[in-house]
Design an enzyme around this catalytic site. Structure first.
Site, mmCIF file in Angstrom:
data_model
loop_
_atom_site.group_PDB
_atom_site.id
_atom_site.type_symbol
_atom_site.label_atom_id
_atom_site.label_comp_id
_atom_site.label_asym_id
_atom_site.label_seq_id
_atom_site.Cartn_x
_atom_site.Cartn_y
_atom_site.Cartn_z
ATOM 1 N N ASP A 1 10.010 5.628 -0.586
ATOM 2 C CA ASP A 1 10.440 4.247 -0.818
ATOM 3 C C ASP A 1 11.897 4.129 -0.391
ATOM 4 O OD1 ASP A 1 7.955 4.246 -2.047
ATOM 5 O OD2 ASP A 1 8.637 3.200 -3.853
ATOM 6 N N LYS B 1 8.459 -3.721 -0.693
ATOM 7 C CA LYS B 1 8.642 -3.543 -2.139
ATOM 8 C C LYS B 1 9.797 -4.418 -2.615
ATOM 9 C CE LYS B 1 10.136 0.164 -5.306
ATOM 10 N NZ LYS B 1 10.373 1.610 -5.443
ATOM 11 N N LYS C 1 4.503 -3.957 -3.008
ATOM 12 C CA LYS C 1 4.752 -3.255 -4.272
ATOM 13 C C LYS C 1 5.714 -4.054 -5.143
ATOM 14 C CE LYS C 1 6.653 1.035 -6.215
ATOM 15 N NZ LYS C 1 7.062 2.427 -5.954
#
Length: 223
Positions: A89, A152, A181
């Site tokens: 991430d 995300k 996300k």
């Protein structure tokens, strides 16, 4: 798909201990979370603990500010993969996005995507709380162009977390083939259901056990 399989079971605080990581990985095995999301220093231990499990190890890149160079982020990815990470991430260069330096934002993301190619799934954190809607859309468009697997919302370490409105905007922008996300402030099953309804396909939460068991989180975290 069960809710547990959509959750990245997260421990990213700077004072996280070995004992807490061992608990995190044990819970991931027990509940069948998608991954454990840990800082790079804990990737190797987490991978050892999850050997043979369905849950994988996710780590963070350029975290939490996103202000490293593309070259440093690429090195972080390679190191993390070597230590057993299967998902990364990364935080975008937020200042570059605000400067409308789309070329740098794309190059930064692409450096991570290229370093992870064929070895790890990439999620791009755009830090929605710091962005206008126009910037959120542009960040998502650039991330897709650069080859990300997911976009995300948040690090959980800035001024705000995921909202259903942001998830809906991100989903509308990236279409149906890219994951979205939600992370930051997602603490209950109700929170998760709202995010899924808005278009989220993955949830980042430190309260994973409380979410799937329906219990109240012992101590709320930002993520």
């Amino acid at each position: 798909m069960t809710i547990a399989k959509m959750i990245d079971h997260t421990a990213l605080k700077p004072d996280t201990t070995k004992e807490q990581i061992l608990t995190l990985t044990k819970e991931a095995r027990e509940y069948g979370f998608a991954s454990v999301c840990v800082n790079p220093t804990w990737v190797k231990l987490s991978a050892e603990q999850l050997a043979g499990a369905e849950s994988v190890v996710c780590t963070v890149i350029g975290f939490p500010l996103g202000a490293n160079t593309p070259e440093v982020k690429a090195f972080e990815v390679k190191d993390a993969i070597q230590n057993g990470a299967k998902e990364v991430d990364m935080v975008i260069n937020i200042g570059a996005l605000k400067d409308k330096d789309n070329e740098l934002v794309e190059r930064d993301i692409r450096a991570v995507v290229d370093a992870a190619k064929g070895k790890a799934l990439v999620k791009v954190i755009i830090e929605t709380c710091l962005l206008t809607d126009e910037e959120k859309v542009r960040a998502c468009e650039i991330a897709v162009k650069a080859g990300t697997d997911f976009v995300k919302t948040s690090t959980g370490f800035s001024t705000g977390g995921a909202t259903a409105e942001d998830i809906a905007l991100m989903r509308k922008t990236v279409g149906q083939n890219i994951g979205v996300k939600a992370s930051g402030g997602v603490r209950t099953k109700e929170d998760v259901e709202k995010m899924i309804e808005a278009g989220a396909t993955r949830i980042g939460a430190s309260a994973g056990v409380a979410i799937v068991s329906g219990e109240k989180p012992a101590k709320p975290d930002n993520y």
